[in-house]
Design a protein around this motif. Structure first.
Motif, mmCIF file in Angstrom:
data_model
loop_
_atom_site.group_PDB
_atom_site.id
_atom_site.type_symbol
_atom_site.label_atom_id
_atom_site.label_comp_id
_atom_site.label_asym_id
_atom_site.label_seq_id
_atom_site.Cartn_x
_atom_site.Cartn_y
_atom_site.Cartn_z
ATOM 1 N N THR A 20 0.837 -1.201 0.000
ATOM 2 C CA THR A 20 0.000 0.000 0.000
ATOM 3 C C THR A 20 0.872 1.251 0.000
ATOM 4 O OG1 THR A 20 -1.755 -1.159 1.187
ATOM 5 C CG2 THR A 20 -1.821 1.244 1.230
ATOM 6 N N ALA A 21 1.924 1.239 0.814
ATOM 7 C CA ALA A 21 2.835 2.385 0.874
ATOM 8 C C ALA A 21 3.469 2.653 -0.489
ATOM 9 C CB ALA A 21 3.915 2.133 1.922
ATOM 10 N N ALA A 22 3.895 1.592 -1.150
ATOM 11 C CA ALA A 22 4.499 1.758 -2.465
ATOM 12 C C ALA A 22 3.500 2.320 -3.467
ATOM 13 C CB ALA A 22 5.060 0.424 -2.958
ATOM 14 N N ALA A 23 2.236 1.830 -3.389
ATOM 15 C CA ALA A 23 1.212 2.324 -4.308
ATOM 16 C C ALA A 23 0.934 3.800 -4.071
ATOM 17 C CB ALA A 23 -0.066 1.496 -4.143
ATOM 18 N N GLU A 80 -6.991 3.926 -9.822
ATOM 19 C CA GLU A 80 -5.667 4.393 -10.229
ATOM 20 C C GLU A 80 -4.616 3.984 -9.206
ATOM 21 O OE1 GLU A 80 -5.393 8.522 -11.215
ATOM 22 O OE2 GLU A 80 -3.198 8.522 -11.174
ATOM 23 N N LEU A 81 -5.012 3.976 -7.932
ATOM 24 C CA LEU A 81 -4.059 3.602 -6.889
ATOM 25 C C LEU A 81 -3.751 2.118 -6.934
ATOM 26 C CD1 LEU A 81 -2.442 4.394 -4.338
ATOM 27 C CD2 LEU A 81 -4.463 3.787 -3.019
ATOM 28 N N PHE A 82 -4.793 1.295 -6.998
ATOM 29 C CA PHE A 82 -4.591 -0.148 -6.917
ATOM 30 C C PHE A 82 -4.615 -0.825 -8.285
ATOM 31 C CE2 PHE A 82 -4.577 -0.456 -2.458
ATOM 32 C CZ PHE A 82 -5.496 0.458 -1.962
ATOM 33 N N GLY A 83 -4.789 -0.027 -9.343
ATOM 34 C CA GLY A 83 -4.923 -0.640 -10.657
ATOM 35 C C GLY A 83 -3.628 -1.153 -11.242
#
Length: 310
Positions: A20-23, A80-83
């Motif tokens: 999550t941090a990387a995203a 867009e964040l998790f895509g």
């Protein structure tokens, strides 16, 4: 709410939060926030200390509301964040390079809404693991959301990490098409310009005959000056519209009642028989739009128009 003190020197918490941090970091970078400024930016967005923000960027716990706040701040959607998966370096060495499982259709639960999405499942979660998003299978389909959002959906079923989330793009809502009829060209064009700037489609008319000559209804709503050129009322135009579009919103405007140049009897007849709305000039465009949108919403829900004397 008081935030607990955290030690900025603690190591990253777990792989799920590291992803999550990387995203989040990648999202901020794509929106012009360089890595050196990201902790300060996150601290401001999430109302936390810079030391907490640094820990989150190293893999500490991310709350779903914090992730959503970052997305909202940069104008991005969760898709867009998790895509896209984080770079391999951020995902950690030693991961299997076998093909990823296929995406599964699912329902994303967020802010009381349910949105169509596709999810690629990660591993089953152990007790105490709290990634930003989890997935559960219930009622014949997969559901994605926070632990709290999915609490009422098969609470005893296993929780899975969300490895990839793709939200289906929402259709852009249709923009209402409005005809503006006023024998004063400047007034008709000014109101039409205001409606266009607010995202609607608008067409000015200075002659009612031009509108009546159109072969088929091409407008969703009508804003009509009650008194047109030469003192002619718009009654014939309103009746023509009603014959073709029984429920289309029609708003009548006039600034001539007080001067006696507009007949209250004519206006009363139209209000009673033709299901129209009336405003005296000058009218605030936002109020006018709200009245039209309310009528359109009732029409689309199949709700009967309000009676004239409501």
């Amino acid at each position: 709410m008081d935030l607990p003190h955290v030690d900025d020197t603690e190591p990253a918490d777990d792989t799920a939060h590291a992803e999550t941090a990387a995203a989040v970091s990648n999202l901020l970078a794509r929106h012009g926030v360089p890595p050196r400024n990201q902790a300060a930016q996150i601290a401001q967005i999430c109302a936390i200390s810079i030391s907490q923000a640094r820990r989150k960027l190293r893999g500490a716990v991310w709350l779903f509301d914090e992730v959503r706040a970052v997305c909202t701040h940069v104008g991005a959607g969760l898709d867009e964040l998790f895509g896209a998966r984080p770079p391999a370096a951020a995902r950690g060495a030693g991961r299997s390079t076998s093909p990823a499982p296929a995406l599964q259709p699912a329902r994303l639960h967020i802010d009381g809404l349910q949105l169509d999405c596709s999810v690629r499942l990660g591993p089953a979660l152990t007790a105490g693991a709290t990634p930003a998003l989890v997935a559960r299978y219930a009622e014949g389909q997969w559901h994605v959301g926070t632990h709290a959002a999915l609490q009422a959906i098969a609470p005893s079923s296993p929780h899975y990490a969300v490895d990839h989330l793709q939200v289906q793009p929402c259709r852009e809502p249709e923009r209402p098409r409005v005809a503006v009829v006023d024998d004063d060209r400047d007034a008709a064009e000014a109101l039409s310009d205001w409606l266009r700037e607010s995202g609607w489609q608008a067409q000015p008319y200075t002659q009612p005959q031009a509108l009546m000559a159109e072969p088929a209804p091409v407008h969703d709503a009508y804003v009509i000056d009650l008194i047109l050129a030469g003192g002619q009322t718009s009654q014939a135009l309103v009746e023509h519209i009603r014959a073709n579009q029984p429920h289309a919103p029609i708003v009548l405007l006039t600034g001539q009642l007080r001067e006696g140049r507009a007949s209250e009897a004519t206006l009363a007849t139209l209000l009673r028989t033709q299901d129209v709305t009336f405003f005296e000039k000058p009218v605030r465009p936002a109020v006018l739009m709200a009245a039209i949108q309310s009528s359109l919403d009732r029409q689309r829900r199949g709700v009967a128009p309000l009676p004239a004397d409501a």
